[in-house]
Design a protein around this motif. Structure first.
Motif, mmCIF file in Angstrom:
data_model
loop_
_atom_site.group_PDB
_atom_site.id
_atom_site.type_symbol
_atom_site.label_atom_id
_atom_site.label_comp_id
_atom_site.label_asym_id
_atom_site.label_seq_id
_atom_site.Cartn_x
_atom_site.Cartn_y
_atom_site.Cartn_z
ATOM 1 N N UNK A 64 0.809 -1.216 0.000
ATOM 2 C CA UNK A 64 0.000 0.000 0.000
ATOM 3 C C UNK A 64 0.841 1.265 0.000
ATOM 4 N N UNK A 65 1.958 1.258 0.761
ATOM 5 C CA UNK A 65 2.706 2.493 0.988
ATOM 6 C C UNK A 65 3.995 2.631 0.171
ATOM 7 N N UNK A 66 4.361 1.618 -0.579
ATOM 8 C CA UNK A 66 5.564 1.737 -1.404
ATOM 9 C C UNK A 66 5.459 2.929 -2.358
ATOM 10 N N UNK A 67 4.318 3.141 -3.028
ATOM 11 C CA UNK A 67 4.209 4.320 -3.895
ATOM 12 C C UNK A 67 4.291 5.642 -3.128
ATOM 13 N N UNK A 68 4.049 5.602 -1.825
ATOM 14 C CA UNK A 68 4.100 6.814 -0.991
ATOM 15 C C UNK A 68 5.486 7.038 -0.397
ATOM 16 N N UNK A 69 6.478 6.240 -0.825
ATOM 17 C CA UNK A 69 7.845 6.471 -0.381
ATOM 18 C C UNK A 69 8.314 5.618 0.781
ATOM 19 N N UNK A 70 7.709 4.461 0.985
ATOM 20 C CA UNK A 70 8.143 3.552 2.049
ATOM 21 C C UNK A 70 8.940 2.405 1.447
ATOM 22 N N UNK A 71 9.932 1.930 2.202
ATOM 23 C CA UNK A 71 10.748 0.810 1.753
ATOM 24 C C UNK A 71 11.066 -0.089 2.938
ATOM 25 N N UNK A 72 11.278 -1.342 2.637
ATOM 26 C CA UNK A 72 11.638 -2.291 3.680
ATOM 27 C C UNK A 72 13.090 -2.052 4.080
ATOM 28 N N UNK A 73 13.319 -1.955 5.378
ATOM 29 C CA UNK A 73 14.667 -1.762 5.900
ATOM 30 C C UNK A 73 15.142 -2.997 6.652
ATOM 31 N N UNK A 74 14.193 -3.876 6.952
ATOM 32 C CA UNK A 74 14.458 -5.070 7.757
ATOM 33 C C UNK A 74 13.271 -5.982 7.504
ATOM 34 N N UNK A 75 13.398 -7.261 7.784
ATOM 35 C CA UNK A 75 12.269 -8.157 7.514
ATOM 36 C C UNK A 75 11.033 -7.795 8.327
ATOM 37 N N UNK A 76 11.215 -7.062 9.425
ATOM 38 C CA UNK A 76 10.076 -6.692 10.258
ATOM 39 C C UNK A 76 9.883 -5.181 10.359
ATOM 40 N N UNK A 77 10.402 -4.433 9.363
ATOM 41 C CA UNK A 77 10.352 -2.973 9.492
ATOM 42 C C UNK A 77 10.296 -2.279 8.135
ATOM 43 N N UNK A 78 9.411 -1.289 8.017
ATOM 44 C CA UNK A 78 9.363 -0.383 6.866
ATOM 45 C C UNK A 78 9.756 0.998 7.349
ATOM 46 N N UNK A 79 10.350 1.790 6.463
ATOM 47 C CA UNK A 79 10.747 3.136 6.842
ATOM 48 C C UNK A 79 10.285 4.116 5.759
ATOM 49 N N UNK A 80 9.867 5.290 6.207
ATOM 50 C CA UNK A 80 9.502 6.376 5.307
ATOM 51 C C UNK A 80 10.817 6.989 4.810
ATOM 52 N N UNK A 81 11.076 6.896 3.514
ATOM 53 C CA UNK A 81 12.346 7.362 2.965
ATOM 54 C C UNK A 81 12.578 8.848 3.209
ATOM 55 N N UNK A 82 11.522 9.620 3.298
ATOM 56 C CA UNK A 82 11.649 11.058 3.549
ATOM 57 C C UNK A 82 12.110 11.361 4.968
#
Length: 121
Positions: A64-82
């Protein structure tokens, strides 16, 4: 609630997440979210000093949020690239992401190349 979530899905400028809080439903813009972590059958949204619990999987949130600038940083964590301020190498296998609000998140080298690519490095 599911229909409301579908209605609010969209591009980067209007991505929203609806979170139930007692008898209220909070509308949280994707740009407000610092990072997201898996928490059993739920995810925890870290929004400033607040943490919101949402019944969803990390994979669903990533889609849902990948187009909004989120990426996986760890198998259990997403981070807002901004929200990323810097990367620190702790060891050859351990990377630390420091967010603009000072939060420090362990990252996995597995996801480092994608993070760097998405940040334009």
């Amino acid at each position: 609630l599911t229909e409301l979530l579908r209605a609010t899905e969209g591009n980067r400028n209007n991505a929203r997440v609806l979170v139930r809080n007692g008898d209220r439903v909070l509308v949280i813009g994707a740009e407000e979210i610092d990072w997201i972590e898996a928490y059993g059958d739920y995810v925890r949204l870290h929004v400033g000093q607040q943490v919101h619990l949402l019944r969803s999987t990390l994979t669903e949130m990533e889609q849902r949020l990948k187009p909004a600038g989120f990426a996986r940083a760890h198998r259990s964590r997403l981070v807002n690239l901004e929200r990323i301020r810097e990367f620190n190498t702790v060891s050859p296998t351990e990377l630390l992401i420091v967010l603009k609000n000072g939060a420090r998140l362990n990252a996995s080298p597995t996801y480092l190349k994608d993070l760097q690519r998405r940040l334009g490095a």
